[in-house]
Design an enzyme around this catalytic site. Structure first.
Site, PDB file in Angstrom:
ATOM      1  N   GLU A 169       0.782  -1.067  -0.106  1.00 52.90           N
ATOM      2  CA  GLU A 169       0.044  -0.008   0.038  1.00 52.90           C
ATOM      3  C   GLU A 169       0.875   1.214   0.078  1.00 52.90           C
ATOM      4  O   GLU A 169       0.615   2.222  -0.714  1.00 52.90           O
ATOM      5  CB  GLU A 169      -0.922  -0.070   1.224  1.00 52.90           C
ATOM      6  CG  GLU A 169      -2.244   0.464   0.931  1.00 52.90           C
ATOM      7  CD  GLU A 169      -3.129   0.593   2.375  1.00 52.90           C
ATOM      8  OE1 GLU A 169      -3.870   1.428   2.718  1.00 52.90           O
ATOM      9  OE2 GLU A 169      -2.739  -0.175   3.269  1.00 52.90           O
ATOM     10  N   ASP A 170       1.877   1.419   1.037  1.00 55.46           N
ATOM     11  CA  ASP A 170       2.583   2.312   1.290  1.00 55.46           C
ATOM     12  C   ASP A 170       4.054   2.853   0.456  1.00 55.46           C
ATOM     13  O   ASP A 170       4.389   3.587   0.264  1.00 55.46           O
ATOM     14  CB  ASP A 170       2.939   2.655   2.828  1.00 55.46           C
ATOM     15  CG  ASP A 170       1.637   2.714   3.548  1.00 55.46           C
ATOM     16  OD1 ASP A 170       0.639   2.926   2.995  1.00 55.46           O
ATOM     17  OD2 ASP A 170       1.824   2.567   4.819  1.00 55.46           O
TER      18      ASP A 170
END
Ligand code: MN
Length: 719
Positions: free
Chosen positions: A89-90
């Protein structure tokens, strides 16, 4: 490569963060610890330079999540997934990157956690919390995804203070509505209680500290009596030679608050109850302890519950009883074994601890969840109780439904295998009838693709669209199927009426007449004779091929007016556009395409079937029913795609079929079907059905096929 520094023992720089995690992993062997160290190194490198809102390095979060799972004694893959859970995600990593480094199972876990995190609950309606919970579970093929996600959320809840009030409220609400009930359903009581207390404190910054303070105060008052009762119980147990731990128990803040709210009890009424838990080592001991306790204090009638014999839906087991203490105070007692206690605290996660020590990593996790259910089932069987109660848990873990979003964020529940067409009809019959395409997660998608939980589905409609009979081959919901059938029937009727009207008009013309020649009295009489109620019914019958237009025309007009030229029927052929819909069919024996000479044949109940005029099937029909044949011609210009059959003899070489398919699609034709048979070792015979525009187009395709050297002989199949 990222891990080289960490994998050489003695070389690694001391890392207190990793070390504290490793001290928790005393239940792992060296190999498992090594895997965790590698995942740590990967995650640390990936999150390098990222910080949490608190100012700490980001890596502290995944390590804390792994720590929560280690507290529950979860397996190495779960811990690796926890360490890597924010990497997709990051950071700039993909599922494939993780699969390469750590294998597909870990990558699937990380991907599953990312998917759940990506759902935005914020914009959704509160009333749909139940559906959300189902959706989260339905999205999960491996139950460990949920356990990692719950731990992730728990750590976020523990560090909620640094967020702004609005974000804090949102996350707290979500935790109370979605995650605490999921934890409860999986029997994970410790996590549920923590979610509830943290969520309560965040949502009610005034009330929560008040109750906390009151509890603290009450605890002071109660202290003495708690000790007295505990000592009395312990003494009685040792007199009877019963070994057990006695623990004083307090209600958690949120449950006190809930009780005050829902049961309208005062704080002191709730706090006036003294709770103890007695933990021992066997079921037999539980009942013996119960007997001893009932002997010590008088049990309150109707308050004894045997959840050992009849466990709760999430597998919870204990004996519950309420006693009257010496000064009349109620004493609540729970008696259970160590294993039951672990199950009561950690639910499905406890199953890993108790059943997995000898067989770590050997089974797939879904089979482990099934095993957990089987365990519940066996408990129920031995209890002789109805099995219904585990249905709820079973459906949650292995759902028969998918849960998808409408563009507005509502959730629809559909059976597994449901498609965009089912979705459209579930929204509204009109949406179904007018749908032409679907956008799934913002991407255009065929209507026939089965939906997956968590997807957002948008239906594209147009005013004049109508259902396609093909939808019946993939729509699964009863509602969609019956609506499609109904609409098709309706559509066929209106199309039949239109064709019937054209045919009757042509028949009138052949008698040099028009609609004005129809006498109302004759019309009425004809309908009565034919047992039809409306003129439309008559037209439909004609369109469907059940009645012959010239015969009807003759009945409808005045005698004497029509006799001149009954044979002139063929003077103006009926124009075929190919868009007539369900009442005009193209014969499969000869597959006519625009440019071919054609003849229409009225097939009773079906409408009109168009054949090549040279079709052999037709010539038989012609002899038997000349009256059912009709002169037809292609309208011009004509749009659309028409199917033609080809027989192709080809040399038996590698790749000829692929080559052939490329040529066909390069010439703008579509392949409807291909069948390949072998003539001899050297030759293959291919039967292909192609979608083309017209004869000239087909000729072009054949020419290009001939130019490819492997095609030896090409003929069109004409019946
Ligand atoms: Mn996270």
């Amino acid at each position: 490569m990222l891990t080289s520094v960490q994998t050489e023992p003695g070389v690694a720089a001391p890392d207190p963060l990793l070390d504290s995690l490793l001290t928790q992993l005393d239940y792992f062997n060296t190999e498992q610890r090594q895997l965790v160290i590698q995942a740590y190194a990967f995650s640390q490198a990936a999150h390098q330079g990222q910080y949490r809102r608190s100012g700490e390095p980001y890596i502290t979060h995944p390590v804390a999540v792994a720590g929560i799972l280690a507290d529950m004694k979860m397996d190495a893959q779960s811990l690796m997934a926890a360490l890597l859970h924010d990497v997709i995600e990051d950071c700039l990593f993909t599922k494939e990157n993780i699969a390469q480094e750590f294998g597909h199972t870990v990558a699937d876990l990380v991907d599953g956690v990312s998917k759940i995190s990506a759902i935005n609950f914020e914009s959704r309606k509160v009333q749909q919390a139940e559906n959300f919970r189902k959706m989260v579970l339905a999205m999960t093929k491996d139950i460990r995804v949920i356990l990692v996600k719950l731990s992730d959320r728990l750590h976020n809840m523990r560090t909620l203070q640094v967020l702004n009030p609005e974000k804090r409220r949102r996350i707290a609400t979500e935790s109370l509505e979605i995650y605490a009930p999921i934890a409860n359903r999986l029997g994970m009581n410790n996590i549920r209680v923590e979610f509830e207390d943290l969520g309560f404190a965040a949502l009610y910054p005034m009330r929560a500290p008040l109750i906390k303070k009151a509890v603290k105060k009450a605890r002071g008052h109660r202290k003495e009596l708690m000790h007295t009762i505990e000592a009395a119980i312990e003494q009685r147990l040792s007199q009877e030679n019963l070994t057990a731990r006695v623990i004083g128990r307090e209600k958690h803040l949120y449950s006190i608050y809930q009780k005050m709210k829902t049961q309208r009890k005062s704080f002191s009424q709730i706090m006036d109850v003294y709770g103890f838990r007695i933990i021992t080592d066997s079921v037999n001991m539980c009942y013996r302890i119960l007997g001893a306790i009932h002997n010590l204090y008088k049990p309150i009638p109707g308050r004894f519950k045997d959840y050992i014999a009849i466990p709760k839906a999430n597998g919870y087991q204990s004996l519950h009883t309420t006693l009257k203490g010496s000064s009349g105070v109620p004493i609540e007692i729970q008696v259970r074994t160590e294993e039951m206690d672990a199950m009561a605290n950690n639910g499905i996660a406890a199953h890993w601890l108790y059943k997995s020590e000898t067989q770590f990593n050997k089974e797939t996790q879904s089979s482990r969840a099934r095993e957990w259910l089987k365990g519940l089932l066996e408990l129920q069987k031995s209890a002789g109780n109805s099995l219904e109660f585990i249905e709820s848990v079973k459906i949650d873990l292995f759902p028969d439904e998918v849960y998808v979003f409408t563009p507005k964020g509502n959730i629809l529940e559909l059976p597994v295998g449901a498609t965009a067409v089912d979705f459209a009809y579930t929204v509204h019959t009109d949406v179904g009838n007018r749908c032409i395409a679907a956008r799934i997660d913002n991407r255009l998608s065929p209507l026939s693709v089965p939906l997956q939980s968590g997807q957002t589905v948008e239906i594209i409609t147009t005013k004049n669209a109508c259902p396609n009979p093909l939808w019946l081959s993939f729509a699964v919901t009863a509602r969609a199927r019956s609506s499609i059938r109904h609409a098709l029937k309706h559509q066929q009727r209106s199309e039949s009426i239109a064709l019937g009207k054209t045919l009757l008009e042509k028949a009138l013309q052949s008698f040099h007449q028009n609609w004005h020649a129809i006498l109302p009295a004759k019309q009425k009489a004809t309908l009565k004779e034919l047992n039809l109620s409306t003129f439309d019914d008559l037209l439909e019958d004609i369109g469907l091929g059940n009645r012959m237009a010239p015969l009807i025309a003759r009945r409808l007009i005045a005698e004497g007016d029509h006799m001149e030229d009954a044979a002139a029927t063929t003077s103006h052929p009926l124009m075929i556009h190919g868009t007539e819909g369900l009442v005009i069919h193209f014969a499969k024996c000869c597959r006519p395409i625009p440019g071919d000479p054609i003849i229409g044949f009225l097939s009773p109940g079906k409408g009109m079937v168009i054949h090549l005029d040279a079709c052999r099937n037709l010539s038989n029909e012609l002899k038997e029913h000349p009256d059912k044949c009709l002169a037809v011609n292609w309208a011009s210009p004509i749009e659309g795609e028409f199917l033609a059959g080809l027989r192709i003899e080809m040399e038996n070489k590698r790749g000829v079929l692929a080559n052939l398919a490329t040529i066909i699609s390069d010439s703008g034709a579509n392949i409807e079907s291909i069948h390949m048979g072998e003539k001899d070792a050297r030759l293959s015979i291919i039967h292909a059905v192609l979608g083309v525009k017209h004869r000239v187009h087909l000729a072009r395709v054949i020419k290009r096929l001939r130019a490819a050297q492997s095609a030896i002989k090409i003929t069109r199949i004409k019946g």
